[in-house]
Enzyme design. Sequence first.
Site, short mmCIF file in Angstrom:
data_model
loop_
_atom_site.label_atom_id
_atom_site.label_comp_id
_atom_site.label_asym_id
_atom_site.label_seq_id
_atom_site.Cartn_x
_atom_site.Cartn_y
_atom_site.Cartn_z
CE LYS A 13 -1.95 -1.14 3.93
NZ LYS A 13 -1.38 -2.43 4.31
NE ARG A 87 -4.09 -1.33 10.49
CZ ARG A 87 -3.08 -0.82 9.81
NH1 ARG A 87 -3.16 0.39 9.31
NH2 ARG A 87 -1.98 -1.51 9.63
NE ARG A 126 7.88 -2.94 5.83
CZ ARG A 126 6.57 -2.71 5.91
NH1 ARG A 126 5.89 -2.41 4.83
NH2 ARG A 126 5.95 -2.78 7.06
NE ARG A 160 6.45 -0.57 10.13
CZ ARG A 160 5.27 -0.68 9.55
NH1 ARG A 160 5.08 -0.11 8.38
NH2 ARG A 160 4.29 -1.34 10.11
NE ARG A 171 2.58 -5.07 11.19
CZ ARG A 171 3.76 -5.01 10.54
NH1 ARG A 171 4.83 -5.54 11.08
NH2 ARG A 171 3.84 -4.43 9.38
P1 ADP Z 1 1.24 -2.21 8.08
O1 ADP Z 1 2.51 -2.17 7.27
O2 ADP Z 1 1.23 -3.32 9.07
O3 ADP Z 1 0.02 -2.14 7.26
P2 ADP Z 1 1.03 0.54 9.16
O4 ADP Z 1 2.29 1.26 8.95
O5 ADP Z 1 -0.14 0.96 8.35
O6 ADP Z 1 1.31 -1.01 9.05
O7 ADP Z 1 0.60 0.60 10.72
C1 ADP Z 1 1.46 0.15 11.74
C2 ADP Z 1 0.72 0.05 13.07
O8 ADP Z 1 0.12 1.31 13.41
C3 ADP Z 1 -0.44 -0.94 13.12
O9 ADP Z 1 -0.03 -2.27 13.37
C4 ADP Z 1 -1.28 -0.35 14.26
O10 ADP Z 1 -0.71 -0.61 15.52
C5 ADP Z 1 -1.16 1.15 14.03
N1 ADP Z 1 -2.21 1.67 13.12
C6 ADP Z 1 -2.02 2.22 11.89
N2 ADP Z 1 -3.19 2.61 11.35
C7 ADP Z 1 -4.15 2.29 12.25
C8 ADP Z 1 -5.57 2.40 12.26
N3 ADP Z 1 -6.25 2.95 11.23
N4 ADP Z 1 -6.25 1.95 13.36
C9 ADP Z 1 -5.61 1.41 14.38
N5 ADP Z 1 -4.26 1.25 14.44
C10 ADP Z 1 -3.53 1.68 13.38
#
Ligand code: ADP
Length: 214
Positions: A13, A87, A126, A160, A171
């Site tokens: 994404k 989410r 990554r 990360r 996740r």
């Molecule tokens: P990923 O690469 O896992 O899709 P993101 O960078 O989008 O991860 O998000 C990392 C973390 O930030 C998530 O695992 C969660 O803890 C938090 N997070 C991000 N966006 C949201 C959201 N919309 N609602 C709740 N938690 C979120």
Amino acid sequence: MNIILIGPPGAGKGTQARILVEERGMEQLSTGDMLREAKDSGTEMGNKVAEVMARGELVTDEIVIGLIREKLTGSDATGFIFDGFPRTLKQADALNDLLAEVGQTLDRVVELRVEDEALVKRITARSTCGSCGEVYNDITKPIPADGTCVKCGGTEFKRRADDNEESLRTRLMAYYKQTAPLIGYYYHAGNHCRVDGLGEIDAIKAAIAEKLDG
Ligand code: ADP
């Protein structure tokens, strides 16, 4: 045009959102990036979310909805790309309300489909440039041998805290339990489309373009 990119962690994404920003003047709204910024700023909210994120769990709906609300007003972008938001169903409802408040609509929800095995491989390999955020992968796109970023020449790279196998399992579970139901939700709203997220970045970019422009 306002779009959502939806898909499990590691689906690509962020990579595709960055391309859409560069090529179409859209604005990427990544709640993950916003939360990581809050975490780095050392504020009370930042400290609170840091542990939740490292475990791979979702932070509260109230926090992320608040972050998005702030960004939706006063932007002159040609459209928003919601990346990692919504989410949960509550966040999806909140987004509908927020868009209506600013007189905007949601045009497309692009689901990036990648199977779990590939996700684990991608995520554990990554890293990103500490200056510009360019994404690297130990296998498919390694950091150049001279140790400088291809985009900005930066020399610091980071991984990360939640890109390890244990957090990734949490996740993925959060994705299937809390986020995947949104696909049915948007399918019924009539703006869902699906793109195969396995393959070359350019091919996926083209497949997304076809869905957005076709
Ligand atoms: P990923 O690469 O896992 O899709 P993101 O960078 O989008 O991860 O998000 C990392 C973390 O930030 C998530 O695992 C969660 O803890 C938090 N997070 C991000 N966006 C949201 C959201 N919309 N609602 C709740 N938690 C979120």
